[in-house]
Write a protein that holds these residues in place. Structure first.
Motif, PDB file in Angstrom:
ATOM      1  N   GLY A  38       4.569 -20.127   4.876  1.00 31.65           N
ATOM      2  CA  GLY A  38       4.701 -18.690   4.609  1.00 31.65           C
ATOM      3  C   GLY A  38       4.737 -17.962   5.941  1.00 31.65           C
ATOM      4  O   GLY A  38       3.735 -17.885   6.637  1.00 31.65           O
ATOM      5  N   SER A  39       5.887 -17.454   6.320  1.00 32.76           N
ATOM      6  CA  SER A  39       6.045 -16.829   7.636  1.00 32.76           C
ATOM      7  C   SER A  39       5.141 -15.610   7.756  1.00 32.76           C
ATOM      8  O   SER A  39       4.629 -15.088   6.776  1.00 32.76           O
ATOM      9  CB  SER A  39       7.495 -16.405   7.829  1.00 32.76           C
ATOM     10  OG  SER A  39       7.813 -15.402   6.883  1.00 32.76           O
ATOM     11  N   SER A  40       4.978 -15.141   8.981  1.00 32.05           N
ATOM     12  CA  SER A  40       4.155 -13.945   9.197  1.00 32.05           C
ATOM     13  C   SER A  40       4.655 -12.782   8.348  1.00 32.05           C
ATOM     14  O   SER A  40       3.861 -12.012   7.816  1.00 32.05           O
ATOM     15  CB  SER A  40       4.187 -13.551  10.678  1.00 32.05           C
ATOM     16  OG  SER A  40       3.398 -14.441  11.420  1.00 32.05           O
ATOM     17  N   GLU A  41       5.960 -12.688   8.210  1.00 31.28           N
ATOM     18  CA  GLU A  41       6.521 -11.580   7.424  1.00 31.28           C
ATOM     19  C   GLU A  41       6.158 -11.725   5.945  1.00 31.28           C
ATOM     20  O   GLU A  41       5.848 -10.741   5.273  1.00 31.28           O
ATOM     21  CB  GLU A  41       8.045 -11.518   7.602  1.00 31.28           C
ATOM     22  CG  GLU A  41       8.483 -11.080   8.995  1.00 31.28           C
ATOM     23  CD  GLU A  41       8.177 -12.105  10.085  1.00 31.28           C
ATOM     24  OE1 GLU A  41       8.074 -13.303   9.782  1.00 31.28           O
ATOM     25  OE2 GLU A  41       8.017 -11.680  11.244  1.00 31.28           O
ATOM     26  N   VAL A  42       6.191 -12.979   5.467  1.00 28.73           N
ATOM     27  CA  VAL A  42       5.774 -13.215   4.075  1.00 28.73           C
ATOM     28  C   VAL A  42       4.277 -12.894   3.928  1.00 28.73           C
ATOM     29  O   VAL A  42       3.847 -12.320   2.927  1.00 28.73           O
ATOM     30  CB  VAL A  42       6.081 -14.673   3.655  1.00 28.73           C
ATOM     31  CG1 VAL A  42       5.412 -15.018   2.331  1.00 28.73           C
ATOM     32  CG2 VAL A  42       7.585 -14.884   3.560  1.00 28.73           C
ATOM     33  N   GLN A  43       3.500 -13.242   4.942  1.00 23.97           N
ATOM     34  CA  GLN A  43       2.057 -12.938   4.899  1.00 23.97           C
ATOM     35  C   GLN A  43       1.819 -11.434   4.844  1.00 23.97           C
ATOM     36  O   GLN A  43       0.948 -10.960   4.121  1.00 23.97           O
ATOM     37  CB  GLN A  43       1.342 -13.520   6.126  1.00 23.97           C
ATOM     38  CG  GLN A  43       1.396 -15.031   6.234  1.00 23.97           C
ATOM     39  CD  GLN A  43       0.931 -15.702   4.972  1.00 23.97           C
ATOM     40  OE1 GLN A  43      -0.154 -15.443   4.485  1.00 23.97           O
ATOM     41  NE2 GLN A  43       1.768 -16.554   4.416  1.00 23.97           N
ATOM     42  N   LEU A  44       2.588 -10.687   5.633  1.00 21.01           N
ATOM     43  CA  LEU A  44       2.417  -9.228   5.628  1.00 21.01           C
ATOM     44  C   LEU A  44       2.803  -8.657   4.255  1.00 21.01           C
ATOM     45  O   LEU A  44       2.154  -7.734   3.753  1.00 21.01           O
ATOM     46  CB  LEU A  44       3.249  -8.587   6.744  1.00 21.01           C
ATOM     47  CG  LEU A  44       2.768  -8.880   8.175  1.00 21.01           C
ATOM     48  CD1 LEU A  44       3.776  -8.381   9.208  1.00 21.01           C
ATOM     49  CD2 LEU A  44       1.397  -8.257   8.449  1.00 21.01           C
TER      50      LEU A  44
END
Lengths: 373, 400
Positions: free
Chosen positions: B381-387
């Motif tokens: 889960g990329s940082s963008e998905v995490q955000l």
């Protein structure tokens, strides 16, 4: 190293929260600001906080306090930050009370502390802007004359300076590091001149001029500068707790706005550009909270690394508040820069807090020197 | 358990570790992970001590300290597990075993698997006998994992699986795969996904290693062609795969957030490297002010991250936790690591880009670690998905 509040501390947090929300909230602050002399103080609010026991949290039981400690008091400051509650709690009941407990004679302690806890007597540290960092300032000097010890000099932007009954001053006769002494000055004494000073947070500040003022020295085997530094740590950590409360409140209000406000036919909170910025603020808030709680806990436990912990907490609180406050204004759009919205009141207080008890640069430096680089 | 019981546990644990952890297993492992123990049938131990340490720890179930003892786990509670980890770190004991079985599949099986599946797989994971890999991402389903298309057709007593998986960590070295497959494509994309297990030597499974920036090939493309998966290898219900996948991703993220702790500290701290390389001024400050500032920022970041993990733990124990806060760990932890590996390289100056491991084993770890850190803000889960996730779960912001 407790990072979670115990039951007693949680009860204090909740009762303070409930009381301030109903009796000393941002609405009350606005009313006091608009109808007051240009700075905010309320004797009713102050008395109510005293009645709740909040003025005695760092004072020993023998002087009428409860000795609950820093973590407990931090929870109180956080709630005061959330509601923008104005009170001379930090100046009199934290800074001055701690100095007197550390350095005052038993007689002086018995004379002053109980009435300070009762809120009847306000003793305020005459330090520039709540101390910008350097305690050993040469802007006030002591002279030993035939008529006793006298104080000359100036102190500007003294927190709660207009309310004070007495001032505590750290001053020296030569400016040499070892020559600093802690003295008490009657606010009503001859030669004390105080002028109202306006700051963007509408709190009470005064510029002071001392001309040949009679003073009473706090005689102690404790080094006055060292005590000053230790007490400065308490102030930094508690201001950081207040800032955490401010930042949390700003953030929550902004999230409510993002959920409600519609533009381009959608709630603006559904836009990823704003969601990601909000998520980053939330992350910073979580990290800052941990640092603040750890610093308070370190002071309670008198840990060896408490100075580094305090500096980290204040540094993170400064930067977190700066970010959250400016993003809160930005996300509210045009209304964010109006006086009508409470966001601006929090913004202004947080901006002052960033420079009270040490800026980010000051604390970063101190953190590094604690770690020997 | 009382506080006193925990104290006893701590001293007994320390004593046991002192007596049983071989000296060679208390030496800092290489930062690039090349001497970690992954287990499995293909794994070759690099030393007798490695094998012995795994054996001893596995016998006590301490490779998986908080798993139930009836499946071979350690049966420890949360506090005991923490104590064990603290004592291991204090003595510098290496992790005896790491990998996807321990980090991900095990916890998922314990929660969603049936009795037979737990008995079959959990003890093998604890002892490092079987190495697992993860079949999640596909060429067309990365951040948008739920759009995966690898299909499993119902053939009565088994499924026939066809499709392609990518980023399969160590697919060429693994014995079994846990895999997300589509059993239904008629409804919403999240609903037709199932979670299945199969051995990598099943006919129709083939893997191709994909070399990464580091030159190493931890990841593989995995091709699945008419792979027969018996129905007893379905975990949970058919269509429940997305729920299990999410739970498992939570374990993966938790692990990645604290990757820095599972990895040994580098031989010298940031501060020490910086002082050594840039010198100090007459007040003892790092002479390069920009580097000094970055060291301060990174130290504070790390400390506040650790404190936040600790706070979550303590607030959890006190029953006063806002669980939403746990959504930040993967994002904050991996972003920190990325900046940290970057700074470690900068502290070496141009030498930080040195990459000849034979002559400069210490220096050449830094570029590798840095390149790996670039993957951590994408994988799981990329940082963008995490955000996105923080905005949705923690902040309850409106979704499009």
């Amino acid at each position: 190293m407790p990072l979670a509040l115990n039951e007693e501390q949680r009860m204090l947090r909740e009762s303070t929260q409930a009381f301030l929300r109903d009796n000393a909230n941002v609405g009350h602050f606005r009313e006091l600001r608009d109808n007051g002399p240009g700075w905010v103080h309320s004797t009713e609010i102050w008395q109510a906080l005293v009645d709740l026991g909040l003025s005695g949290l760092l004072v020993a039981e023998e002087f009428g306090g409860s000795g609950f400690g820093h973590l407990a008091l931090g929870a109180v400051f956080e709630q005061m930050g959330r509601q923008l509650t104005p009170a001379p709690l930090l100046s009199s009941c934290v800074i001055s009370a701690s100095i007197i407990q550390e350095m005052g004679s038993v007689t002086l302690q018995q004379e002053l502390l109980p009435s300070m806890v009762q809120g009847e007597l306000l003793v305020v540290p005459a330090v520039q802007g709540g101390v910008v960092g350097d305690l050993q300032r040469a802007d006030a000097s002591l002279t030993d004359g035939t008529n006793g010890l006298r104080l000359n000099g100036t102190r500007r932007l003294v927190m709660d300076g207009l309310l004070a009954d007495k001032f505590l001053v750290l001053a020296s006769n030569s400016g040499e590091p070892e020559s600093f002494r802690m003295v008490l000055v009657e606010a009503s004494a001859d030669g004390v001149q105080r002028t109202e000073a306006r700051m963007i947070d509408s709190r009470c500040y005064a510029d002071l001029v001392f001309t040949d003022c009679p003073v009473q020295e706090l005689l102690s085997d404790r080094d006055a500068v060292e005590v000053g530094r230790a007490v400065f740590d308490k102030g930094s950590a508690l201001i950081a707790a207040e800032m955490l409360g401010i930042a949390e409140e700003l953030f929550e209000r902004t999230m409510v706005y993002l959920r409600e406000r519609e533009q381009f036919g959608a709630k603006i909170g559904s836009f990823q550009a704003l969601q990601h910025r909000a998520a980053k603020l939330y992350t910073e808030l979580q990290l800052t909270r941990s640092a603040v709680v750890d610093a308070l806990s370190a002071l309670d436990e008198q840990r060896d690394d408490s100075r580094a912990a305090v500096s980290m907490a204040k540094s993170l609180a400064n930067e977190c508040c700066r970010l959250v406050a400016s993003e809160s204004v930005q996300m509210h759009g045009g209304i964010g820069v109006t006086d009508e919205l409470d966001i601006g009141l929090y913004l202004k207080r947080s901006r002052v807090c960033q420079n009270l008890f040490g800026s980010t640069g000051y604390h970063n430096n101190r953190f590094a020197s604690c770690h020997d680089f | 358990m009382t506080a006193q019981d925990y104290d006893t546990f701590r001293s007994e644990t320390r004593q046991w570790l002192e007596e049983n952890c071989p000296a060679a297993m208390r030496v800092t492992p290489r930062k690039d992970g090349s001497d970690n123990v992954f287990g499995g049938t293909q794994f070759e131990f690099q030393s007798a001590e490695q094998r012995l340490w795994l054996q001893r720890m596995a016998e006590r179930g301490w490779t998986a300290p908080d798993w139930p003892a009836k499946y071979g786990g350690g049966g420890l509670d949360a506090q005991q597990t923490k104590i064990l980890r603290q004592e291991m770190r204090a003595l510098g004991c290496r992790d005896p075993l790491i990998g996807h079985g321990l980090w991900m599949l095990g916890p998922a099986l314990l929660e969603y698997g049936n009795e037979q599946q737990k008995q079959q797989h959990i003890p093998d994971i604890v002892h490092g006998r079987i190495r697992w890999c993860q079949g999640y991402s596909e060429p067309g389903a990365g951040s948008d994992l739920a759009s995966l298309r690898c299909r499993a057709d119902d053939m009565g007593d088994h499924y026939l699986v066809n499709g392609q998986k990518c980023w399969t960590s160590d697919g060429d070295k693994a014995d079994w795969m846990f895999c997300l497959v589509r059993t239904d494509s008629s409804g919403p994309k999240q609903q037709g996904i199932s979670f299945v297990l199969f051995p990598m030597d099943t006919p129709g499974v083939s893997v191709r290693p994909v070399p990464l920036l580091t030159g190493q090939a931890h990841f593989c493309d995995t091709f699945l062609e008419n792979v027969k998966v018996p129905k007893e290898n379905l975990v949970g219900e058919e269509g429940q795969g997305w729920t299990i996948a999410k739970a498992l991703l939570a374990h993966e993220r938790k692990m990645m957030a604290s990757m820095d702790d599972t990895m040994p500290a580098p031989p010298k701290s940031l501060r020490d490297y910086a002082v050594e390389r840039f010198g100090t001024d007459e007040q003892g400050r790092i002479a390069d002010v920009e580097i000094r500032r970055r060291v301060i920022d990174q130290m504070m970041r790390k400390k506040s991250l650790d404190l936040t993990q600790q706070r979550a733990f303590e607030e959890g124990m006190a029953g006063d936790i806002d669980m939403r806060m746990t959504t930040i760990f993967k994002y904050a932890g991996t972003e920190y690591q990325k900046r940290n590996t970057e700074l470690f390289m900068d502290l070496q100056g141009i030498e930080g880009c040195r990459w000849d491991a034979e002559n400069f084993p210490e220096e050449s770890q830094f570029p590798t670690t840095w390149m790996n850190s670039l993957a951590f803000t994408i994988a799981g889960g990329s940082s963008e998905v995490q955000l996105n996730l923080i905005a949705k779960r923690a902040l309850e912001l409106p979704q499009e």
